[in-house]
Design an enzyme around this catalytic site. Structure first.
Site, PDB file in Angstrom:
ATOM      1  N   LYS A  11       0.420  50.026  20.969  1.00  0.00           N
ATOM      2  CA  LYS A  11      -0.427  51.289  20.533  1.00  0.00           C
ATOM      3  C   LYS A  11      -1.584  51.097  19.690  1.00  0.00           C
ATOM      4  O   LYS A  11      -1.437  50.569  18.857  1.00  0.00           O
ATOM      5  CB  LYS A  11       0.587  52.798  20.540  1.00  0.00           C
ATOM      6  CG  LYS A  11       1.227  53.223  19.079  1.00  0.00           C
ATOM      7  CD  LYS A  11       0.108  53.159  17.582  1.00  0.00           C
ATOM      8  CE  LYS A  11       0.852  53.262  16.049  1.00  0.00           C
ATOM      9  NZ  LYS A  11       0.014  52.753  15.430  1.00  0.00           N
ATOM     10  N   ALA A 102       2.189  48.750  16.535  1.00  0.00           N
ATOM     11  CA  ALA A 102       3.471  48.989  17.023  1.00  0.00           C
ATOM     12  C   ALA A 102       4.725  48.017  17.600  1.00  0.00           C
ATOM     13  O   ALA A 102       5.389  48.736  18.486  1.00  0.00           O
ATOM     14  CB  ALA A 102       2.976  50.871  17.791  1.00  0.00           C
ATOM     15  N   SER A 105       8.498  49.438  17.669  1.00  0.00           N
ATOM     16  CA  SER A 105       8.581  50.566  17.260  1.00  0.00           C
ATOM     17  C   SER A 105       8.666  50.011  19.492  1.00  0.00           C
ATOM     18  O   SER A 105       9.354  51.259  18.927  1.00  0.00           O
ATOM     19  CB  SER A 105       7.861  51.369  16.575  1.00  0.00           C
ATOM     20  OG  SER A 105       7.000  51.073  15.565  1.00  0.00           O
ATOM     21  N   ASP A 138       7.678  55.431  14.321  1.00  0.00           N
ATOM     22  CA  ASP A 138       6.765  55.211  15.063  1.00  0.00           C
ATOM     23  C   ASP A 138       7.762  55.526  17.122  1.00  0.00           C
ATOM     24  O   ASP A 138       6.724  55.514  18.193  1.00  0.00           O
ATOM     25  CB  ASP A 138       5.973  54.096  15.552  1.00  0.00           C
ATOM     26  CG  ASP A 138       4.641  54.050  14.422  1.00  0.00           C
ATOM     27  OD1 ASP A 138       4.444  55.093  14.172  1.00  0.00           O
ATOM     28  OD2 ASP A 138       3.606  53.315  13.975  1.00  0.00           O
TER      29      ASP A 138
END
Ligand code: C5P
Length: 296
Positions: A11, A102, A105, A138
């Site tokens: 992201k 990210a 995550s 996240d």
């Protein structure tokens, strides 16, 4: 043993604003997030003997519960009350590590989505995102993707109109930034420039790429060390000179991204930045539901 392979997209933050420190030690955020096509690949082998563990072939990535992917699997098992013992999570890494994009995550989110499928748990994406909250701030966003406004710690998500088609160049400088240290620097720092979040939401709704890119901004850029700030600025300048409509740092950095309308300009920016940087990627925004799962 049953297996599944699925992508875990990176992201970027089109904006990152901090509204204030919270009593629980976290910060209240306001971020416009966008998934991009650069992906790790996650393979889940449920029933592969050896307990719950990860394997990436990378020495600097932990294979135990310190890896967010393993933490996500344990959180999923606990939340669903399932009793399986063995899961091998094989991570093919492409997303830069500790880079504000990210990667960890998203791997965790892919594990949640994948286990939901493999075990027929039938949880909604929202229920999976809720499990993700305890794994990392996240992770809920990474479960749901793709263009979203994130509030609270990062878990309060509102889907947004997609980013208009474009090309996104990512470039990771060589240094790393500690996320908690950056939040502490923000706590000590003066509040200066802030992103125009309302304006960028309107620009997304109108599908106006130029107005979106004009409003990209990350408050963490204001609290970096001077040497870090200089390097971020020089990458942004290179991207803008190569024809990017806008450029900013993503998340807690240090990855910088530039948004281009023309693929040829984005490709020439990639070629130019690769002269100085190893981790440079040409990506596109993802829209709609996250990529489908692939049964193996
Ligand atoms: O939730 P996560 O483990 O990703 O957060 C890492 C660290 O970043 C937290 O321990 C906290 O110091 C900081 N953080 C914060 N406010 C947030 C998210 C993260 O202060 N909204």
């Amino acid at each position: 043993m049953i297996s599944l392979t699925l992508p875990a997209p990176a992201k970027i933050n089109l904006t990152l604003d901090i509204l204030g420190a919270r009593p629980d030690g976290y910060h209240e955020m306001e971020m416009v997030m966008q998934s991009v096509s650069l992906c790790d690949t996650i393979r889940l082998d449920l029933g592969f003997a050896g307990g719950v563990r990860a394997s990436s072939g990378l020495q600097f990535l932990p294979n135990d519960k310190d890896n967010l992917a393993v933490a996500a699997a344990l959180a999923f098992r606990k939340a669903t009350g399932q009793t399986w013992r063995d899961l091998l999570i094989t991570i093919e890494k492409r997303i830069p590590v500790c880079a504000g994009t990210a990667g960890g995550s998203s791997d965790a989110a892919a594990v949640l989505r994948g286990l939901n499928e493999l075990t027929d748990a039938g949880l909604s994406p929202q229920a999976l995102a809720k499990i993700g909250e305890e794994v990392g701030s996240d992770v809920p966003y990474c479960v749901l993707g793709t263009t979203a406004l994130a509030g609270g710690r990062g878990e309060a998500l509102t889907p947004l109109s997609p980013l208009p088609p474009c090309w996104i160049v990512l470039c990771k400088p060589r240094f790393s930034i500690s996320t908690p240290a950056l939040f502490r620097a923000w706590d000590r720092g003066k509040r200066r420039l802030r992103p125009d979040t309302k304006g960028i939401l309107l620009a997304l709704e109108a599908g106006d790429l130029v107005e979106v890119t004009r409003r990209m901004f990350n408050v963490f850029e204001g609290v970096l060390l001077p040497t870090q700030q200089r390097e971020i600025e020089s990458i942004k300048t290179a991207l803008l000179t190569a024809g990017a409509l806008g450029a900013a740092m993503s998340g807690s950095g240090p990855t910088v991204f530039g948004v281009f309308r023309e693929k040829a300009l984005a490709e020439s920016a990639v070629a130019l930045l690769r002269e100085d940087y190893e981790e440079v990627f040409l990506t596109e925004p993802l829209s709609g539901p996250l990529p489908a799962l692939r049964e193996t």
